[in-house]
Design a protein around this motif. Structure first.
Motif, PDB file in Angstrom:
ATOM      1  N   PHE A 299       0.820  -1.201   0.000  1.00  0.00           N
ATOM      2  CA  PHE A 299       0.000   0.000   0.000  1.00  0.00           C
ATOM      3  C   PHE A 299       0.860   1.261   0.000  1.00  0.00           C
ATOM      4  O   PHE A 299       2.001   1.258   0.478  1.00  0.00           O
ATOM      5  CB  PHE A 299      -0.911   0.023   1.234  1.00  0.00           C
ATOM      6  CG  PHE A 299      -1.905  -1.106   1.279  1.00  0.00           C
ATOM      7  CD1 PHE A 299      -3.174  -0.959   0.738  1.00  0.00           C
ATOM      8  CD2 PHE A 299      -1.567  -2.315   1.866  1.00  0.00           C
ATOM      9  CE1 PHE A 299      -4.091  -1.993   0.779  1.00  0.00           C
ATOM     10  CE2 PHE A 299      -2.471  -3.359   1.919  1.00  0.00           C
ATOM     11  CZ  PHE A 299      -3.741  -3.203   1.366  1.00  0.00           C
ATOM     12  N   GLN A 300       0.272   2.366  -0.484  1.00  0.00           N
ATOM     13  CA  GLN A 300       0.993   3.630  -0.536  1.00  0.00           C
ATOM     14  C   GLN A 300       1.406   4.094   0.851  1.00  0.00           C
ATOM     15  O   GLN A 300       2.499   4.609   1.051  1.00  0.00           O
ATOM     16  CB  GLN A 300       0.135   4.696  -1.223  1.00  0.00           C
ATOM     17  CG  GLN A 300       0.814   6.057  -1.319  1.00  0.00           C
ATOM     18  CD  GLN A 300      -0.033   7.089  -2.035  1.00  0.00           C
ATOM     19  OE1 GLN A 300      -1.162   6.816  -2.408  1.00  0.00           O
ATOM     20  NE2 GLN A 300       0.507   8.273  -2.235  1.00  0.00           N
ATOM     21  N   ASN A 301       0.537   3.922   1.835  1.00  0.00           N
ATOM     22  CA  ASN A 301       0.840   4.390   3.196  1.00  0.00           C
ATOM     23  C   ASN A 301       1.486   3.304   4.050  1.00  0.00           C
ATOM     24  O   ASN A 301       1.588   3.440   5.266  1.00  0.00           O
ATOM     25  CB  ASN A 301      -0.423   4.919   3.873  1.00  0.00           C
ATOM     26  CG  ASN A 301      -1.487   3.837   4.052  1.00  0.00           C
ATOM     27  OD1 ASN A 301      -1.280   2.682   3.662  1.00  0.00           O
ATOM     28  ND2 ASN A 301      -2.612   4.189   4.654  1.00  0.00           N
TER      29      ASN A 301
ATOM     30  N   ASP B 194       0.909  -0.111  -5.004  1.00  0.00           N
ATOM     31  CA  ASP B 194       0.058   1.051  -5.245  1.00  0.00           C
ATOM     32  C   ASP B 194       0.775   2.317  -4.787  1.00  0.00           C
ATOM     33  O   ASP B 194       0.812   2.618  -3.596  1.00  0.00           O
ATOM     34  CB  ASP B 194      -1.270   0.888  -4.501  1.00  0.00           C
ATOM     35  CG  ASP B 194      -2.273   1.975  -4.875  1.00  0.00           C
ATOM     36  OD1 ASP B 194      -2.009   2.718  -5.839  1.00  0.00           O
ATOM     37  OD2 ASP B 194      -3.315   2.077  -4.211  1.00  0.00           O
ATOM     38  N   GLU B 195       1.382   3.035  -5.729  1.00  0.00           N
ATOM     39  CA  GLU B 195       2.142   4.261  -5.419  1.00  0.00           C
ATOM     40  C   GLU B 195       3.100   4.024  -4.249  1.00  0.00           C
ATOM     41  O   GLU B 195       3.091   4.770  -3.262  1.00  0.00           O
ATOM     42  CB  GLU B 195       1.174   5.409  -5.084  1.00  0.00           C
ATOM     43  CG  GLU B 195       0.139   5.699  -6.161  1.00  0.00           C
ATOM     44  CD  GLU B 195       0.520   6.851  -7.068  1.00  0.00           C
ATOM     45  OE1 GLU B 195       1.671   7.295  -6.998  1.00  0.00           O
ATOM     46  OE2 GLU B 195      -0.334   7.282  -7.845  1.00  0.00           O
ATOM     47  N   PRO B 196       3.963   3.003  -4.318  1.00  0.00           N
ATOM     48  CA  PRO B 196       4.766   2.628  -3.147  1.00  0.00           C
ATOM     49  C   PRO B 196       5.804   3.657  -2.735  1.00  0.00           C
ATOM     50  O   PRO B 196       6.297   3.623  -1.610  1.00  0.00           O
ATOM     51  CB  PRO B 196       5.439   1.326  -3.598  1.00  0.00           C
ATOM     52  CG  PRO B 196       5.546   1.468  -5.083  1.00  0.00           C
ATOM     53  CD  PRO B 196       4.278   2.180  -5.495  1.00  0.00           C
ATOM     54  N   LEU B 197       6.161   4.575  -3.643  1.00  0.00           N
ATOM     55  CA  LEU B 197       7.187   5.569  -3.335  1.00  0.00           C
ATOM     56  C   LEU B 197       6.602   6.947  -3.075  1.00  0.00           C
ATOM     57  O   LEU B 197       7.344   7.897  -2.843  1.00  0.00           O
ATOM     58  CB  LEU B 197       8.201   5.646  -4.489  1.00  0.00           C
ATOM     59  CG  LEU B 197       8.808   4.311  -4.941  1.00  0.00           C
ATOM     60  CD1 LEU B 197       9.798   4.536  -6.072  1.00  0.00           C
ATOM     61  CD2 LEU B 197       9.458   3.598  -3.773  1.00  0.00           C
ATOM     62  N   GLY B 198       5.277   7.052  -3.108  1.00  0.00           N
ATOM     63  CA  GLY B 198       4.628   8.351  -3.011  1.00  0.00           C
ATOM     64  C   GLY B 198       4.833   9.061  -1.689  1.00  0.00           C
ATOM     65  O   GLY B 198       4.801  10.291  -1.628  1.00  0.00           O
ATOM     66  N   ALA B 199       5.069   8.308  -0.609  1.00  0.00           N
ATOM     67  CA  ALA B 199       5.223   8.923   0.709  1.00  0.00           C
ATOM     68  C   ALA B 199       6.672   9.277   1.032  1.00  0.00           C
ATOM     69  O   ALA B 199       6.956   9.758   2.131  1.00  0.00           O
ATOM     70  CB  ALA B 199       4.675   7.979   1.791  1.00  0.00           C
ATOM     71  N   LEU B 200       7.587   9.048   0.095  1.00  0.00           N
ATOM     72  CA  LEU B 200       9.009   9.275   0.341  1.00  0.00           C
ATOM     73  C   LEU B 200       9.461  10.590  -0.283  1.00  0.00           C
ATOM     74  O   LEU B 200       8.877  11.073  -1.243  1.00  0.00           O
ATOM     75  CB  LEU B 200       9.830   8.124  -0.248  1.00  0.00           C
ATOM     76  CG  LEU B 200       9.422   6.709   0.185  1.00  0.00           C
ATOM     77  CD1 LEU B 200      10.315   5.678  -0.486  1.00  0.00           C
ATOM     78  CD2 LEU B 200       9.481   6.566   1.702  1.00  0.00           C
TER      79      LEU B 200
END
Length: 359
Positions: free
Chosen positions: A82-84, A163-169
């Motif tokens: 998950f993204q988060n 699902d957007e695995p790098l979006g929180a970095l």
């Protein structure tokens, strides 16, 4: 090459909204696949249907040749990152990783010794050694991303959905994690389907790139093919590196508010989805207003508005007489950033052969 996942005319509706509209595709085994599309294109819905979190309203999903119709999510042998990250804050790194194994059903649950060995191996693979007993609140964002990946991979899924695995970095960490994700996938030999809204990330990560457009497949190709030959104006727009002009095709020319663009014979009406005319930002040369165009070139004029300097490139904006903006990208590896005068007019020139024309 063997096929790990096949979707056959898959649709998904939310009331009157058709989130997925007849999606048909096959994913090869042992590959890294990027899935690109803007917000609302159906990317996450597609992942959730594949994973079994949502049930499709039509069509079929097959994993390794077996239908997944009616198979619950926890029995599909599909991993989901998950993204988060969705980690358990009250558990240690090691317990987060082992959670799926410890909660396997019945005889599928490994022994404590097997679980410990599997966790030890995946910790080493994902670079988490020495962090096993820490709480997930005590580690960095990149380390939490690795924990989420390790928790998925330790169950040895046949397919991994991200699902957007790098979006929180942050940006630097995202770049580093791209290489790490690809290296981990290659060692395991499992297919990753990586969803992102970033065209840069999609192009950099995938062996193949799928572009999703309003619930439909817009293009499936190698990343360099998608970048250089987008299949439609919509795909070109998603890539965020093309100037798109509206107009109509005439005799040997594309005519619109920006002017009359003579066509290269090979480019004329070469693609569908138009009419539209596209030229990539970095294919345009800025010249003084009096400098003429060559016989094989197209030229328009615009007034300089502003430039953005990124270090490796400079992106400049010019306003045409019809009010629209044209973007020009200059790579700076062998030159200094250009200086343009505010509101001064310049010629914007490109080769006819560099244009993409959509009929």
């Amino acid at each position: 090459m063997a096929t790990i996942l096949k979707l056959d005319n898959v649709s998904k509706l939310y009331g009157s909204l058709r989130a997925l509209d007849g999606v048909t595709l096959s994913l090869p085994d042992n590959a890294y696949i990027s899935l690109l599309g803007p917000s609302g294109s159906g990317k996450t819905t597609l992942l959730r249907v594949i994973a079994g979190f949502e049930r499709q309203d039509g069509g079929g999903v097959l994993l390794a040749g077996e239908s997944l119709d009616g198979v619950p999510a926890h029995r599909r042998n599909i991993g989901f990152v998950f993204q988060n990250f969705a980690l358990f804050p009250h558990l240690s790194v090691a317990r987060n990783i082992s959670f799926g194994l410890e909660n396997s059903e019945g005889t599928a649950r490994p022994s404590a010794g097997v679980i410990a060995a599997k966790v030890r191996d995946i910790v080493a693979l994902t670079g988490l050694g020495g962090l096993e007993e820490r709480g997930v609140a005590q580690i960095s964002g990149g380390q939490r991303q690795r924990v989420a990946l390790a928790r998925t991979l330790v169950t040895e899924p046949g397919l991994v959905l991200l699902d957007e695995p790098l979006g929180a970095l942050d940006a630097n960490l995202r770049t580093r994690m791209r290489d790490e994700l690809r290296a981990i996938r290659e060692r395991l030999g499992v297919t990753f389907l990586h969803v992102t809204g970033s065209e840069t990330e999609a192009l950099a990560m995938g062996d193949s790139l799928i572009v999703l457009d309003r619930g439909r497949i817009g293009q499936i190709d190698a990343p360099d093919t998608v970048y250089n030959r987008p299949a439609s104006p919509a795909v070109a727009r998603f890539l965020n590196c093309y100037n798109l002009f509206e107009g109509s095709l005439g005799e040997g020319a594309f005519v619109g508010p920006a002017g009359r663009f003579a066509l290269d014979a090979a480019a004329a009406a070469s693609k569908g989805g138009g009419p539209a005319y596209a030229v990539r930002h970095d294919r345009i040369e800025v010249r003084p207003p009096a400098a003429p165009a060559g016989a094989d070139e197209v030229r328009i004029e615009g007034a300089f508005v502003a430039s953005e300097y990124t270090g490796a490139t400079q992106l400049s904006f010019f306003r045409l007489d019809d009010g629209r903006l044209v973007e020009v990208e200059a790579h700076l590896s062998h030159r200094s950033p250009a200086a343009y005068g505010a509101d001064e007019r310049y010629g914007l020139v490109w080769k006819r052969r560099d244009a993409l024309v959509y009929a």
